[in-house]
Write a protein that holds these residues in place. Structure first.
Motif, PDB file in Angstrom:
ATOM      1  N   GLY A 137       0.857  -1.193   0.000  1.00 56.22           N
ATOM      2  CA  GLY A 137       0.000   0.000   0.000  1.00 56.22           C
ATOM      3  C   GLY A 137       0.881   1.227   0.000  1.00 56.22           C
ATOM      4  N   SER A 138       0.457   2.233   0.734  1.00 51.66           N
ATOM      5  CA  SER A 138       1.246   3.483   0.811  1.00 51.66           C
ATOM      6  C   SER A 138       0.647   4.354   1.901  1.00 51.66           C
ATOM      7  CB  SER A 138       1.167   4.219  -0.523  1.00 51.66           C
ATOM      8  OG  SER A 138       1.672   5.540  -0.394  1.00 51.66           O
ATOM      9  N   THR A 139       1.485   5.226   2.446  1.00 49.99           N
ATOM     10  CA  THR A 139       0.949   6.255   3.338  1.00 49.99           C
ATOM     11  C   THR A 139      -0.102   7.085   2.591  1.00 49.99           C
ATOM     12  OG1 THR A 139       2.858   7.585   2.706  1.00 49.99           O
ATOM     13  CG2 THR A 139       2.958   6.501   4.863  1.00 49.99           C
ATOM     14  N   ALA A 140       0.035   7.139   1.265  1.00 51.50           N
ATOM     15  CA  ALA A 140      -0.928   7.907   0.458  1.00 51.50           C
ATOM     16  C   ALA A 140      -2.337   7.320   0.550  1.00 51.50           C
ATOM     17  CB  ALA A 140      -0.476   7.956  -1.000  1.00 51.50           C
ATOM     18  N   GLY A 141      -2.450   6.083   0.996  1.00 49.92           N
ATOM     19  CA  GLY A 141      -3.762   5.461   1.155  1.00 49.92           C
ATOM     20  C   GLY A 141      -4.490   5.930   2.400  1.00 49.92           C
ATOM     21  N   PRO A 144      -4.126  12.109   2.890  1.00 54.36           N
ATOM     22  CA  PRO A 144      -4.277  12.789   1.596  1.00 54.36           C
ATOM     23  C   PRO A 144      -3.220  13.868   1.370  1.00 54.36           C
ATOM     24  CG  PRO A 144      -5.921  13.584   3.172  1.00 54.36           C
ATOM     25  CD  PRO A 144      -5.170  12.488   3.860  1.00 54.36           C
ATOM     26  N   TYR A 145      -2.894  14.111   0.116  1.00 55.43           N
ATOM     27  CA  TYR A 145      -2.045  15.257  -0.237  1.00 55.43           C
ATOM     28  C   TYR A 145      -2.469  15.752  -1.606  1.00 55.43           C
ATOM     29  CZ  TYR A 145       0.787  11.755  -2.807  1.00 55.43           C
ATOM     30  OH  TYR A 145       1.206  10.743  -3.645  1.00 55.43           O
ATOM     31  N   ALA A 146      -2.176  17.019  -1.875  1.00 57.24           N
ATOM     32  CA  ALA A 146      -2.608  17.620  -3.137  1.00 57.24           C
ATOM     33  C   ALA A 146      -2.007  16.852  -4.303  1.00 57.24           C
ATOM     34  CB  ALA A 146      -2.170  19.087  -3.179  1.00 57.24           C
ATOM     35  N   VAL A 150      -6.205   9.929  -7.287  1.00 59.37           N
ATOM     36  CA  VAL A 150      -6.498   8.510  -7.569  1.00 59.37           C
ATOM     37  C   VAL A 150      -5.392   7.582  -7.052  1.00 59.37           C
ATOM     38  CG1 VAL A 150      -6.525   6.841  -9.481  1.00 59.37           C
ATOM     39  CG2 VAL A 150      -8.218   8.649  -9.380  1.00 59.37           C
ATOM     40  N   TYR A 151      -4.148   8.056  -7.054  1.00 58.91           N
ATOM     41  CA  TYR A 151      -3.083   7.195  -6.514  1.00 58.91           C
ATOM     42  C   TYR A 151      -3.412   6.831  -5.062  1.00 58.91           C
ATOM     43  CZ  TYR A 151       1.304   5.391  -4.805  1.00 58.91           C
ATOM     44  OH  TYR A 151       2.246   4.573  -4.212  1.00 58.91           O
ATOM     45  N   GLY A 152      -3.706   7.852  -4.240  1.00 59.58           N
ATOM     46  CA  GLY A 152      -4.060   7.591  -2.841  1.00 59.58           C
ATOM     47  C   GLY A 152      -5.291   6.710  -2.740  1.00 59.58           C
ATOM     48  N   PRO A 181       4.417   2.054   2.985  1.00 61.81           N
ATOM     49  CA  PRO A 181       5.590   2.919   3.170  1.00 61.81           C
ATOM     50  C   PRO A 181       5.275   4.364   2.781  1.00 61.81           C
ATOM     51  CG  PRO A 181       6.032   1.099   1.609  1.00 61.81           C
ATOM     52  CD  PRO A 181       4.546   1.230   1.773  1.00 61.81           C
ATOM     53  N   GLY A 182       6.025   5.268   3.394  1.00 61.50           N
ATOM     54  CA  GLY A 182       6.029   6.669   2.939  1.00 61.50           C
ATOM     55  C   GLY A 182       7.126   6.843   1.898  1.00 61.50           C
ATOM     56  N   MET A 183       7.599   8.070   1.791  1.00 67.34           N
ATOM     57  CA  MET A 183       8.578   8.434   0.756  1.00 67.34           C
ATOM     58  C   MET A 183       9.803   7.505   0.736  1.00 67.34           C
ATOM     59  SD  MET A 183      10.526  12.126   0.531  1.00 67.34           S
ATOM     60  CE  MET A 183      11.395  11.947   2.078  1.00 67.34           C
ATOM     61  N   ALA A 184      10.021   6.898  -0.412  1.00 68.65           N
ATOM     62  CA  ALA A 184      11.171   6.007  -0.583  1.00 68.65           C
ATOM     63  C   ALA A 184      11.800   6.279  -1.943  1.00 68.65           C
ATOM     64  CB  ALA A 184      10.716   4.549  -0.492  1.00 68.65           C
ATOM     65  N   GLU A 187      12.606   4.091  -8.476  1.00 76.45           N
ATOM     66  CA  GLU A 187      12.244   4.706  -9.768  1.00 76.45           C
ATOM     67  C   GLU A 187      10.864   5.378  -9.690  1.00 76.45           C
ATOM     68  OE1 GLU A 187      12.580   1.943 -13.030  1.00 76.45           O
ATOM     69  OE2 GLU A 187      14.604   1.349 -12.448  1.00 76.45           O
ATOM     70  N   PHE A 188      10.223   5.299  -8.526  1.00 79.45           N
ATOM     71  CA  PHE A 188       8.840   5.743  -8.354  1.00 79.45           C
ATOM     72  C   PHE A 188       8.595   7.180  -8.870  1.00 79.45           C
ATOM     73  CE2 PHE A 188       5.620   7.843  -5.670  1.00 79.45           C
ATOM     74  CZ  PHE A 188       4.532   7.009  -5.828  1.00 79.45           C
ATOM     75  N   SER A 189       9.414   8.138  -8.426  1.00 74.98           N
ATOM     76  CA  SER A 189       9.158   9.536  -8.818  1.00 74.98           C
ATOM     77  C   SER A 189       9.512   9.777 -10.275  1.00 74.98           C
ATOM     78  CB  SER A 189       9.944  10.496  -7.912  1.00 74.98           C
ATOM     79  OG  SER A 189       9.403  10.443  -6.610  1.00 74.98           O
ATOM     80  N   VAL A 191       9.017   7.668 -12.584  1.00 70.55           N
ATOM     81  CA  VAL A 191       7.827   7.184 -13.312  1.00 70.55           C
ATOM     82  C   VAL A 191       6.699   8.207 -13.160  1.00 70.55           C
ATOM     83  CG1 VAL A 191       6.044   5.382 -13.337  1.00 70.55           C
ATOM     84  CG2 VAL A 191       8.458   4.745 -13.104  1.00 70.55           C
ATOM     85  N   ARG A 192       6.511   8.690 -11.920  1.00 73.46           N
ATOM     86  CA  ARG A 192       5.412   9.642 -11.669  1.00 73.46           C
ATOM     87  C   ARG A 192       5.567  10.877 -12.563  1.00 73.46           C
ATOM     88  NH1 ARG A 192       3.181  11.278  -5.814  1.00 73.46           N
ATOM     89  NH2 ARG A 192       1.200  10.655  -6.647  1.00 73.46           N
ATOM     90  N   PHE A 193       6.812  11.352 -12.699  1.00 75.66           N
ATOM     91  CA  PHE A 193       7.052  12.565 -13.491  1.00 75.66           C
ATOM     92  C   PHE A 193       7.497  12.252 -14.917  1.00 75.66           C
ATOM     93  CE2 PHE A 193       7.853  14.109  -9.003  1.00 75.66           C
ATOM     94  CZ  PHE A 193       6.573  14.631  -8.864  1.00 75.66           C
TER      95      PHE A 193
HETATM   96  C1  8X3 Z   1       4.461   6.695  -2.428  1.00 72.77           C
HETATM   97  C2  8X3 Z   1       4.545   7.712  -1.332  1.00 72.77           C
HETATM   98  O1  8X3 Z   1       3.885  10.056  -0.660  1.00 72.77           O
HETATM   99  O2  8X3 Z   1       4.682   9.740  -2.922  1.00 72.77           O
HETATM  100  O3  8X3 Z   1       3.351   5.892  -2.274  1.00 72.77           O
HETATM  101  O4  8X3 Z   1       2.496   8.977  -2.289  1.00 72.77           O
HETATM  102  S1  8X3 Z   1       3.864   9.176  -1.844  1.00 72.77           S
END
Ligand code: 8X3
Ligand code: NDP
Length: 251
Positions: A137-141, A144-146, A150-152, A181-184, A187-189, A191-193
């Motif tokens: 999962g994620s802390t984003a679940g 919330p953050y701006a 849908v990711y959260g 997990p929170g911020m780790a 390649e996550f970011s 991919v996001r960007f």
């Molecule tokens: C990844 C953490 O805070 O970028 O799930 O959503 S965050």
């Protein structure tokens, strides 16, 4: 006794780091992701330690997931641990501006892909009365953050789905865990960007985020608990991260 571990999203980040740690325990590994090349590199790296089956798989493709699970070679058929890790975030735009294709991709991967893998692998676990579904999962679940829209939402699904799974599995020795997990830094970011690596690097600037190895160590710890111990949900952040106050719009 060595286990058979099926890892989705094993081509980078948490998935690849987990493969390394499970291999250290001598566990047999099925490594799945869309990119075959990094999977094969990982297979080469780890094959002295354990048996590896690398398979190109897009978890969004329900038929492919079914065929992959049904077609596993004999030593990999009895899966003990399913690490449902494949997933992604795309964009940070507000909900009224976001690309609907990005929303589709996140829902199809983080929700539908995860449920396909679970549904096709779970019956064997129940039949053997042994197994563990570990969902990422994620802390984003929960927080919330701006731009998290849908990711959260998909990660909130993962957490509640995991709890409901355990409820369905009551009376069996099949475990279900959600690790959030929170911020780790993976390649996550990037991919996001969408390949903007400078923007991705700024996410972690001036902080010590979780590493893929940190999260993989937690995954191994959760999996290594005695069979009667079920970690339901585990949230983890790096020490540099906590919560922001509630927002107030003032005129
Ligand atoms: C990844 C953490 O805070 O970028 O799930 O959503 S965050
Ligand atoms: P990475 O981008 O490094 O890894 C994501 C993995 O998912 C890759 O191996 C990728 O492989 C795979 N993947 C993506 N889409 C698909 C698909 N359709 N089919 C199969 N595999 C797919 O990021 P992380 O390791 O950080 O992310 C792993 C999980 O952790 C994700 O679910 C993410 O949401 C979650 N998470 C990440 C956090 C972070 O801050 N990094 C924090 C909290 C949770 P390929 O591209 O080869 O298919």
């Amino acid at each position: 006794m060595s286990r058979t571990v099926f890892i989705t999203g094993a081509s980078s980040g948490f998935g690849a780091a987990s493969a390394r740690l499970f291999a250290q325990a001598g566990d047999r590994l099925v490594l799945a992701a869309r990119r075959l090349e990094p999977l094969q590199a990982l297979q080469e790296e780890l094959q002295g330690q354990t048996e590896i089956h690398a398979v190109q798989l897009d978890v969004r493709d329900r038929v492919a997931v079914e065929q992959t699970v049904a077609g596993l070679p004999e030593p990999f058929r009895a899966i003990d641990i399913l690490l449902n890790n494949a997933g992604l975030a795309l964009g940070l735009e507000p909900a009224h501006q976001v690309s609907l294709d990005d929303w589709d991709t996140m829902i199809d991967t983080n929700i539908k892909g995860l449920t396909y893998c679970t549904r096709f692998i779970l019956p064997g676990m129940v039949a053997r009365n042994r197994g563990h579904v570990i969902n990422i999962g994620s802390t984003a679940g929960a927080w919330p953050y701006a731009g998290g829209n849908v990711y959260g939402g998909t990660k909130a699904f993962v957490e509640q789905f995991t709890r409901n799974l355990r409820t369905d599995l009551q009376g069996t020795m099949v475990r279900a865990t959600c690790i959030a997990p929170g911020m780790a830094e993976t390649e996550f970011s990037n991919v996001r960007f969408k390949g903007d690596s400078a923007r991705a690097a700024r996410v972690y600037e001036g902080s010590t985020p979780l590493s893929a190895h940190d999260v993989a160590s937690i995954i191994r710890w959760v999996a290594d608990q005695p069979p009667h111990v079920n970690i339901n949900t585990l949230e983890v952040m790096c020490i540099d991260q906590s919560w922001a106050p509630l927002a107030v719009h003032r005129t």
